[in-house]
Design a protein around this motif. Structure first.
Motif, PDB file in Angstrom:
ATOM      1  N   HIS A 257     -12.227  13.017   8.843  1.00  0.00           N
ATOM      2  CA  HIS A 257     -12.068  12.269   7.594  1.00  0.00           C
ATOM      3  C   HIS A 257     -13.230  11.301   7.366  1.00  0.00           C
TER       4      HIS A 257
ATOM      5  N   SER B 286      -8.303   8.162  13.265  1.00  0.00           N
ATOM      6  CA  SER B 286      -9.052   7.044  12.716  1.00  0.00           C
ATOM      7  C   SER B 286     -10.227   6.636  13.596  1.00  0.00           C
TER       8      SER B 286
ATOM      9  N   ARG C 294      -8.675   2.439   8.388  1.00  0.00           N
ATOM     10  CA  ARG C 294     -10.078   2.045   8.509  1.00  0.00           C
ATOM     11  C   ARG C 294     -10.422   0.899   7.569  1.00  0.00           C
ATOM     12  N   ALA C 295      -9.758   0.829   6.438  1.00  0.00           N
ATOM     13  CA  ALA C 295     -10.015  -0.271   5.507  1.00  0.00           C
ATOM     14  C   ALA C 295      -9.431  -1.583   6.030  1.00  0.00           C
TER      15      ALA C 295
ATOM     16  N   GLY D 111      -5.107  11.975   6.357  1.00  0.00           N
ATOM     17  CA  GLY D 111      -6.355  11.423   5.833  1.00  0.00           C
ATOM     18  C   GLY D 111      -6.131  10.186   4.985  1.00  0.00           C
ATOM     19  N   ARG D 112      -5.063  10.180   4.205  1.00  0.00           N
ATOM     20  CA  ARG D 112      -4.783   9.019   3.366  1.00  0.00           C
ATOM     21  C   ARG D 112      -4.393   7.807   4.217  1.00  0.00           C
TER      22      ARG D 112
ATOM     23  N   HIS E 297     -14.982  10.681   4.900  1.00  0.00           N
ATOM     24  CA  HIS E 297     -14.938  10.002   3.603  1.00  0.00           C
ATOM     25  C   HIS E 297     -14.142   8.695   3.664  1.00  0.00           C
ATOM     26  N   ALA E 298     -13.354   8.507   4.724  1.00  0.00           N
ATOM     27  CA  ALA E 298     -12.404   7.392   4.802  1.00  0.00           C
ATOM     28  C   ALA E 298     -13.026   6.103   5.320  1.00  0.00           C
ATOM     29  N   GLY E 299     -14.313   6.111   5.620  1.00  0.00           N
ATOM     30  CA  GLY E 299     -14.959   4.897   6.089  1.00  0.00           C
ATOM     31  C   GLY E 299     -15.267   4.930   7.571  1.00  0.00           C
TER      32      GLY E 299
ATOM     33  N   GLU F 165      -7.521   6.345   5.781  1.00  0.00           N
ATOM     34  CA  GLU F 165      -8.237   5.472   4.848  1.00  0.00           C
ATOM     35  C   GLU F 165      -7.711   4.045   4.915  1.00  0.00           C
ATOM     36  N   HIS F 166      -6.398   3.897   4.899  1.00  0.00           N
ATOM     37  CA  HIS F 166      -5.815   2.562   4.976  1.00  0.00           C
ATOM     38  C   HIS F 166      -6.123   1.909   6.325  1.00  0.00           C
TER      39      HIS F 166
ATOM     40  N   ARG G 101       0.891  -1.160   0.000  1.00  0.00           N
ATOM     41  CA  ARG G 101       0.000   0.000   0.000  1.00  0.00           C
ATOM     42  C   ARG G 101       0.930   1.212   0.000  1.00  0.00           C
TER      43      ARG G 101
END
Length: 265
Positions: A141, A135, A100-101, A93-94, A143-145, A97-98, A64
């Motif tokens: 953030h 997180s 939360r995913a 924020g990026r 949008h990140a889930g 995203e990782h 990633r």
């Protein structure tokens, strides 16, 4: 517990091996999910290919990559900002995203000094510390889930006494290893059972092994037994992120060394 999922966040390809390759291999062998986010170098670069090879050896998921440029190698990600120049909130924020995913139990990153003092190591530490807290906050953030808080944050560090031989090796080419007082290391982890995987993963970073004065190059020039001795322990400063969710009597003991830290190996 070796079945805890791990997400590593490191500055450059090869940092994941040097800082936590044995721990990643150990958890993957136990059936845990493991993955690595790398802050610099483009996903289509030669170092990304080497990283993918190293992660396969360690049993981790595909790379990633945030794709920022290395502080010292602008061509590592053409037309992208250097990591240290990227807007902080964007980078955080990026990473969120990782996080939360993947939803890791444990997050591993550099310590505040970055061990080598490299600006990218220090910046990756700062971004990761902010991201593990952001997180878990749904209003940040969005949008990140869905929000996710890892159980613990491990900072890969080198103790003054424990890592003296490694510091001496770097000193032969005029480099300094930035260490921490030994008592600050909460969780030394013996990774000798996974040393073959760790060394193979290190050698997968061929361009670094070939680069004069790099740590992989210095290590590659040692006898196998000496190299194994230097790489057979990984050290961490561990911090609980959700202590209220873990009853005290159930807090894991990392290798039965430090009761109550919640940062098990």
């Amino acid at each position: 517990m070796t079945d805890a999922s791990i997400l590593g966040l490191f500055a450059h390809p090869d940092d994941e091996v040097l800082a936590a390759g044995g721990v990643l291999a150990r958890h993957a062998a136990a059936g845990a999910r493991t993955a690595v986010v790398t802050a610099t170098w483009a996903p289509d670069s030669h170092r990304a290919e080497e990283l993918a090879h190293a992660l396969r050896i360690l049993g981790a998921a595909e790379p990633r990559m945030l794709g920022y440029a290395d502080h010292q190698v602008p061509d590592s990600a053409p037309e992208q900002p250097r990591l240290c120049d990227a807007p902080l909130d964007e980078a955080v924020g990026r990473v969120v995203e990782h996080m939360r995913a993947f939803r890791p139990d444990i997050v591993i990153t550099h310590d505040p000094s970055g061990a080598s003092g490299h600006p990218d190591h220090v910046r990756t530490h700062q971004i990761t510390v902010l991201a593990v807290h952001a997180s878990g906050l749904p209003d940040l953030h969005p949008h990140a889930g869905p929000a996710w808080t890892p159980r613990s944050l491990w900072l890969a560090a080198y103790p003054q006494v424990g890592a003296r031989d490694l510091a001496d090796l770097l000193a032969t080419v005029g480099k300094r290893l930035r260490t921490v007082p030994d008592e600050m290391v909460t969780s030394p982890v013996d990774v000798r059972p996974w040393i073959s995987q760790k060394q193979e993963a290190l050698f997968a970073h061929r361009s670094e092994v070939a680069r004069a004065r790099s740590l992989p190059a210095l290590l590659s020039g040692l006898p196998d037994s000496s190299r194994a001795d230097l790489l057979s322990t990984e050290w961490f400063m561990c911090h609980d992120l959700t202590p209220s969710q873990v009853p005290p009597q159930h807090v894991p003991d990392p290798l039965h060394l430090h009761p109550g830290t919640g940062c098990e190996a």
